[in-house]
Write a protein that holds these residues in place. Structure first.
Motif, short mmCIF file in Angstrom:
data_model
loop_
_atom_site.label_atom_id
_atom_site.label_comp_id
_atom_site.label_asym_id
_atom_site.label_seq_id
_atom_site.Cartn_x
_atom_site.Cartn_y
_atom_site.Cartn_z
N THR A 5 -6.54 -19.04 4.50
CA THR A 5 -5.89 -17.84 4.00
C THR A 5 -4.69 -17.51 4.88
O THR A 5 -4.55 -18.03 5.97
CB THR A 5 -6.87 -16.66 3.99
N HIS A 6 -3.84 -16.66 4.40
CA HIS A 6 -2.65 -16.25 5.13
C HIS A 6 -2.65 -14.73 5.21
O HIS A 6 -2.78 -14.05 4.19
CB HIS A 6 -1.41 -16.77 4.40
N VAL A 7 -2.52 -14.18 6.39
CA VAL A 7 -2.55 -12.74 6.58
C VAL A 7 -1.12 -12.24 6.78
O VAL A 7 -0.37 -12.76 7.60
CB VAL A 7 -3.42 -12.36 7.80
N VAL A 8 -0.76 -11.21 6.00
CA VAL A 8 0.56 -10.60 6.09
C VAL A 8 0.37 -9.15 6.49
O VAL A 8 -0.40 -8.42 5.86
CB VAL A 8 1.30 -10.68 4.73
N SER A 9 1.05 -8.73 7.53
CA SER A 9 0.98 -7.34 7.98
C SER A 9 2.23 -6.59 7.57
O SER A 9 3.35 -7.10 7.69
CB SER A 9 0.84 -7.27 9.50
N ILE A 10 2.04 -5.37 7.07
CA ILE A 10 3.15 -4.49 6.72
C ILE A 10 2.99 -3.23 7.57
O ILE A 10 2.30 -2.29 7.19
CB ILE A 10 3.14 -4.15 5.21
N PRO A 11 3.61 -3.24 8.76
CA PRO A 11 3.39 -2.15 9.72
C PRO A 11 3.80 -0.78 9.19
O PRO A 11 3.15 0.21 9.48
CB PRO A 11 4.24 -2.53 10.93
N LEU A 17 -2.56 -7.59 4.38
CA LEU A 17 -2.96 -8.31 3.17
C LEU A 17 -3.42 -9.71 3.53
O LEU A 17 -2.77 -10.39 4.32
CB LEU A 17 -1.78 -8.41 2.20
N THR A 18 -4.51 -10.14 2.91
CA THR A 18 -4.98 -11.51 3.09
C THR A 18 -4.69 -12.27 1.80
O THR A 18 -5.30 -12.01 0.76
CB THR A 18 -6.49 -11.55 3.40
N ILE A 19 -3.73 -13.18 1.88
CA ILE A 19 -3.35 -13.97 0.70
C ILE A 19 -4.25 -15.19 0.66
O ILE A 19 -4.16 -16.07 1.52
CB ILE A 19 -1.87 -14.39 0.77
N ARG A 20 -5.09 -15.27 -0.36
CA ARG A 20 -6.02 -16.38 -0.48
C ARG A 20 -5.40 -17.53 -1.28
O ARG A 20 -5.71 -18.68 -1.05
CB ARG A 20 -7.31 -15.91 -1.12
N ASN A 21 -4.57 -17.20 -2.23
CA ASN A 21 -3.97 -18.22 -3.09
C ASN A 21 -2.45 -18.05 -3.04
O ASN A 21 -1.87 -17.25 -3.76
CB ASN A 21 -4.49 -18.09 -4.51
N ARG A 22 -1.79 -18.80 -2.16
CA ARG A 22 -0.34 -18.65 -1.95
C ARG A 22 0.45 -18.99 -3.21
O ARG A 22 1.47 -18.36 -3.49
CB ARG A 22 0.12 -19.54 -0.81
N LYS A 23 0.00 -19.98 -3.94
CA LYS A 23 0.72 -20.40 -5.16
C LYS A 23 0.77 -19.25 -6.16
O LYS A 23 1.83 -18.91 -6.68
CB LYS A 23 0.01 -21.61 -5.76
N ASP A 24 -0.36 -18.63 -6.43
CA ASP A 24 -0.39 -17.51 -7.37
C ASP A 24 0.36 -16.30 -6.82
O ASP A 24 1.03 -15.58 -7.57
CB ASP A 24 -1.83 -17.12 -7.70
N SER A 77 -4.34 -12.83 -6.44
CA SER A 77 -4.34 -13.81 -5.36
C SER A 77 -4.84 -13.21 -4.05
O SER A 77 -5.17 -13.93 -3.12
CB SER A 77 -2.94 -14.39 -5.16
N LEU A 78 -4.89 -11.89 -3.98
CA LEU A 78 -5.38 -11.20 -2.78
C LEU A 78 -6.87 -10.91 -2.87
O LEU A 78 -7.48 -10.53 -1.87
CB LEU A 78 -4.63 -9.87 -2.60
N SER A 79 -7.45 -11.09 -4.05
CA SER A 79 -8.86 -10.77 -4.26
C SER A 79 -9.78 -11.69 -3.45
O SER A 79 -9.47 -12.86 -3.22
CB SER A 79 -9.18 -10.93 -5.76
N ALA A 80 -10.91 -11.15 -3.04
CA ALA A 80 -11.89 -11.94 -2.29
C ALA A 80 -12.46 -13.06 -3.16
O ALA A 80 -12.97 -14.06 -2.65
CB ALA A 80 -13.01 -11.05 -1.78
N ARG A 81 -12.38 -12.90 -4.48
CA ARG A 81 -12.90 -13.92 -5.41
C ARG A 81 -11.88 -15.01 -5.71
O ARG A 81 -12.19 -15.99 -6.37
CB ARG A 81 -13.33 -13.27 -6.72
N ALA A 82 -10.63 -14.82 -5.27
CA ALA A 82 -9.58 -15.81 -5.55
C ALA A 82 -9.88 -17.11 -4.83
O ALA A 82 -10.37 -17.13 -3.71
CB ALA A 82 -8.22 -15.27 -5.11
N GLU A 83 -9.56 -18.21 -5.50
CA GLU A 83 -9.73 -19.53 -4.90
C GLU A 83 -8.74 -19.69 -3.75
O GLU A 83 -7.56 -19.37 -3.89
CB GLU A 83 -9.46 -20.59 -5.98
#
Length: 169
Positions: A5-11, A17-24, A77-83
């Motif tokens: 996963t990829h974590v993006v912070s917006i201070p 945000l935890t991006i689980r599916n970067r493509k989507d 794509s941010l959902s915990a259920r996202a692939e």
């Protein structure tokens, strides 16, 4: 290659945000951005009503729906259920064939006519496929040329050169 996963912070918003599916996620942002572009462009035109549509009606609603779809796709794509899925590598060769085919079509249309230009477009764009075959490209070109002639030349009566000017002046 490990997929994570990829974590993006917006201070500013104190948001992480935890991006689980970067493509989507990126596809959703692309759709939302295109939709917002259409909304901004349509803002300069009269919308009208559903019964008397103005010139801005169609681009406004296409933009609104596209932006909404984009936001939904990005949110999913941010959902915990996202692939969990990484962004695949770019296929530069295929991208080059497709963009080149569109440029060739635009460059040839006036001088070579619709039939020849579409043949070149399909032949070049088909080269982008890993499963390229001339037989399939010829069949696809014949179908697209036939449909385009019926729709644009005969039904809509678009004044567009059909054949090369050198042959039929």
């Amino acid at each position: 290659m490990s997929v994570s996963t990829h974590v993006v912070s917006i201070p500013l918003l104190r948001l992480q945000l935890t991006i689980r599916n970067r493509k989507d996620f990126l596809a959703g942002l692309l759709f939302a951005g295109a939709g917002l572009f259409f909304l901004v462009v349509a803002h300069g035109y009269t919308l009208g009503t559903a019964s008397r549509m103005g010139p801005g009606f169609f681009p406004f609603w296409v933009g609104a729906i596209l932006a909404l779809f984009g936001l939904v796709i990005a949110a999913q794509s941010l959902s915990a259920r996202a692939e969990v899925k990484a962004l695949p590598s770019w296929h530069w060769r295929g991208l080059g064939w497709v963009l080149g085919s569109a440029a060739a079509f635009g460059a040839l249309l006036e001088s070579a006519g619709l039939v020849c230009s579409l043949g070149v477009l399909v032949a070049l764009a088909s080269r982008a496929s890993e499963d390229f075959s001339w037989r399939a490209a010829a069949g696809t070109a014949a179908a697209i040329v036939g449909i385009s002639l019926v729709v644009f030349v005969w039904l809509l009566k678009v004044e567009i050169p059909t054949w090369p000017a050198i042959l039929f002046g």
